[in-house]
Scaffold this motif. Structure first.
Motif, PDB file in Angstrom:
ATOM      1  N   TRP A 124       0.693  -1.189   0.030  1.00  0.00           N
ATOM      2  CA  TRP A 124       0.156   0.190  -0.128  1.00  0.00           C
ATOM      3  C   TRP A 124       0.854   1.290   0.150  1.00  0.00           C
ATOM      4  O   TRP A 124       0.411   2.352  -0.642  1.00  0.00           O
ATOM      5  CB  TRP A 124      -1.076   0.087   1.403  1.00  0.00           C
ATOM      6  N   ALA A 125       1.864   1.108   0.705  1.00  0.00           N
ATOM      7  CA  ALA A 125       2.955   2.259   0.596  1.00  0.00           C
ATOM      8  C   ALA A 125       3.530   2.468  -0.841  1.00  0.00           C
ATOM      9  O   ALA A 125       3.332   3.654  -1.153  1.00  0.00           O
ATOM     10  CB  ALA A 125       4.078   2.189   1.573  1.00  0.00           C
ATOM     11  N   THR A 126       3.709   1.689  -1.503  1.00  0.00           N
ATOM     12  CA  THR A 126       4.052   1.546  -2.900  1.00  0.00           C
ATOM     13  C   THR A 126       2.816   2.012  -3.809  1.00  0.00           C
ATOM     14  O   THR A 126       3.264   2.990  -4.445  1.00  0.00           O
ATOM     15  CB  THR A 126       4.722   0.208  -3.549  1.00  0.00           C
ATOM     16  N   GLN A 127       1.799   1.500  -3.567  1.00  0.00           N
ATOM     17  CA  GLN A 127       0.555   2.189  -4.229  1.00  0.00           C
ATOM     18  C   GLN A 127       0.495   3.805  -4.151  1.00  0.00           C
ATOM     19  O   GLN A 127       0.110   4.294  -5.109  1.00  0.00           O
ATOM     20  CB  GLN A 127      -0.808   1.339  -3.904  1.00  0.00           C
ATOM     21  N   LEU A 128       0.357   4.122  -2.732  1.00  0.00           N
ATOM     22  CA  LEU A 128       0.346   5.473  -2.575  1.00  0.00           C
ATOM     23  C   LEU A 128       1.238   6.253  -3.297  1.00  0.00           C
ATOM     24  O   LEU A 128       0.938   7.564  -3.558  1.00  0.00           O
ATOM     25  CB  LEU A 128       0.148   5.516  -0.921  1.00  0.00           C
ATOM     26  N   ARG A 129       2.599   5.916  -3.397  1.00  0.00           N
ATOM     27  CA  ARG A 129       3.375   6.641  -3.956  1.00  0.00           C
ATOM     28  C   ARG A 129       3.265   6.839  -5.428  1.00  0.00           C
ATOM     29  O   ARG A 129       3.474   7.825  -6.074  1.00  0.00           O
ATOM     30  CB  ARG A 129       5.072   6.192  -3.698  1.00  0.00           C
ATOM     31  N   LEU A 130       2.820   5.830  -5.943  1.00  0.00           N
ATOM     32  CA  LEU A 130       2.388   5.829  -7.517  1.00  0.00           C
ATOM     33  C   LEU A 130       1.123   6.806  -7.715  1.00  0.00           C
ATOM     34  O   LEU A 130       1.251   7.426  -8.619  1.00  0.00           O
ATOM     35  CB  LEU A 130       1.930   4.455  -7.952  1.00  0.00           C
ATOM     36  N   LEU A 131       0.177   7.068  -6.767  1.00  0.00           N
ATOM     37  CA  LEU A 131      -1.070   7.575  -6.828  1.00  0.00           C
ATOM     38  C   LEU A 131      -1.071   8.868  -6.096  1.00  0.00           C
ATOM     39  O   LEU A 131      -2.029   9.641  -5.887  1.00  0.00           O
ATOM     40  CB  LEU A 131      -2.177   6.872  -6.007  1.00  0.00           C
ATOM     41  N   GLN A 132       0.168   9.450  -6.052  1.00  0.00           N
ATOM     42  CA  GLN A 132       0.732  10.752  -5.132  1.00  0.00           C
ATOM     43  C   GLN A 132      -0.007  11.907  -5.884  1.00  0.00           C
ATOM     44  O   GLN A 132      -0.578  12.750  -5.103  1.00  0.00           O
ATOM     45  CB  GLN A 132       2.134  10.807  -4.868  1.00  0.00           C
ATOM     46  N   ARG A 133       0.052  12.142  -7.134  1.00  0.00           N
ATOM     47  CA  ARG A 133      -0.611  13.348  -7.745  1.00  0.00           C
ATOM     48  C   ARG A 133      -1.955  13.209  -7.596  1.00  0.00           C
ATOM     49  O   ARG A 133      -2.597  14.385  -7.539  1.00  0.00           O
ATOM     50  CB  ARG A 133      -0.146  13.135  -9.337  1.00  0.00           C
ATOM     51  N   GLN A 134      -2.481  12.188  -7.947  1.00  0.00           N
ATOM     52  CA  GLN A 134      -4.255  12.021  -7.857  1.00  0.00           C
ATOM     53  C   GLN A 134      -4.621  12.302  -6.369  1.00  0.00           C
ATOM     54  O   GLN A 134      -5.599  12.994  -6.328  1.00  0.00           O
ATOM     55  CB  GLN A 134      -4.661  10.684  -8.321  1.00  0.00           C
ATOM     56  N   ILE A 135      -3.955  11.925  -5.406  1.00  0.00           N
ATOM     57  CA  ILE A 135      -4.161  12.169  -4.045  1.00  0.00           C
ATOM     58  C   ILE A 135      -3.880  13.719  -3.760  1.00  0.00           C
ATOM     59  O   ILE A 135      -4.941  14.392  -3.221  1.00  0.00           O
ATOM     60  CB  ILE A 135      -3.335  11.163  -3.070  1.00  0.00           C
ATOM     61  N   LEU A 136      -2.904  14.227  -4.155  1.00  0.00           N
ATOM     62  CA  LEU A 136      -2.899  15.687  -3.787  1.00  0.00           C
ATOM     63  C   LEU A 136      -3.763  16.470  -4.530  1.00  0.00           C
ATOM     64  O   LEU A 136      -4.396  17.454  -3.977  1.00  0.00           O
ATOM     65  CB  LEU A 136      -1.433  16.166  -4.513  1.00  0.00           C
ATOM     66  N   LYS A 137      -4.233  16.197  -5.763  1.00  0.00           N
ATOM     67  CA  LYS A 137      -5.323  16.865  -6.520  1.00  0.00           C
ATOM     68  C   LYS A 137      -6.821  16.850  -5.663  1.00  0.00           C
ATOM     69  O   LYS A 137      -7.272  17.621  -5.602  1.00  0.00           O
ATOM     70  CB  LYS A 137      -5.256  16.380  -7.955  1.00  0.00           C
TER      71      LYS A 137
END
Length: 178
Positions: A124-137
């Protein structure tokens, strides 16, 4: 009243009982009348304030205010707006990132625009790093732009081998296995 003081009437005799009470009441009335006669000085600038009549049909400062408006005004006056905005990230975490992501992650700290998020597993940590831009938006859309500028993702914490109040530096439990 001290025991050495004596109140003397008009005839020169010491007053007692009801006569003493009447004399005290009369003295209080005279003091009160004297205070009413002396004009009260108004503070400087008191004459500038104009008393208004009815507020009228339009909204006014004297009208009852909604609690939310009063709370936001208080937060702005005291400088709490930034802290409250950052608190919304923690309160709305599941709606901001989605229920699936929120089930496996939790926000830990928001400091100077950097949100630290802890994941339950390294996957999940790796998945969050990949989705970082979408989460910030999504956070910027939900809370406001500039509240969270960067995401710092942490994996699960490793177990600690330290037990008890004292610790000796060394390799840990590996040096006792044989």
């Amino acid at each position: 009243m001290a025991s050495s003081e004596r109140i003397v009437g008009s005839d020169g005799a010491a007053l007692r009982g009801p006569d003493l009470a009447r004399a005290a009441l009369q003295a209080a009335r005279e003091q009160s009348a004297q205070r009413r006669r002396t004009p009260v000085r108004k503070p400087v600038g008191a004459g500038q304030r104009r008393r208004r009549g009815w507020s009228g049909a339009r909204p006014d400062d004297r009208d009852p205010q909604p609690l939310g408006r009063l709370a936001s005004r208080l937060a702005a006056e005291r400088g709490w707006a930034d802290r409250l905005t950052s608190g919304q990230v923690f309160a709305k975490w599941s709606t901001l990132v989605g229920a699936d992501v929120a089930e496996h992650t939790r926000p830990v700290e928001l400091k100077e625009g950097v949100l630290t998020v802890q994941a339950r597993s390294t996957a999940w940590a790796t998945q969050l790093r990949l989705l970082q831009r979408q989460i910030l938006k999504r956070i910027a859309d939900g809370v406001g732009d500039g509240v969270v500028r960067r995401l710092k993702v942490q994996g699960p914490a490793a177990p600690s081998w330290r037990k008890g109040p004292r610790h000796i530096p060394g390799r840990g439990p590996r040096d006792t296995y044989g």
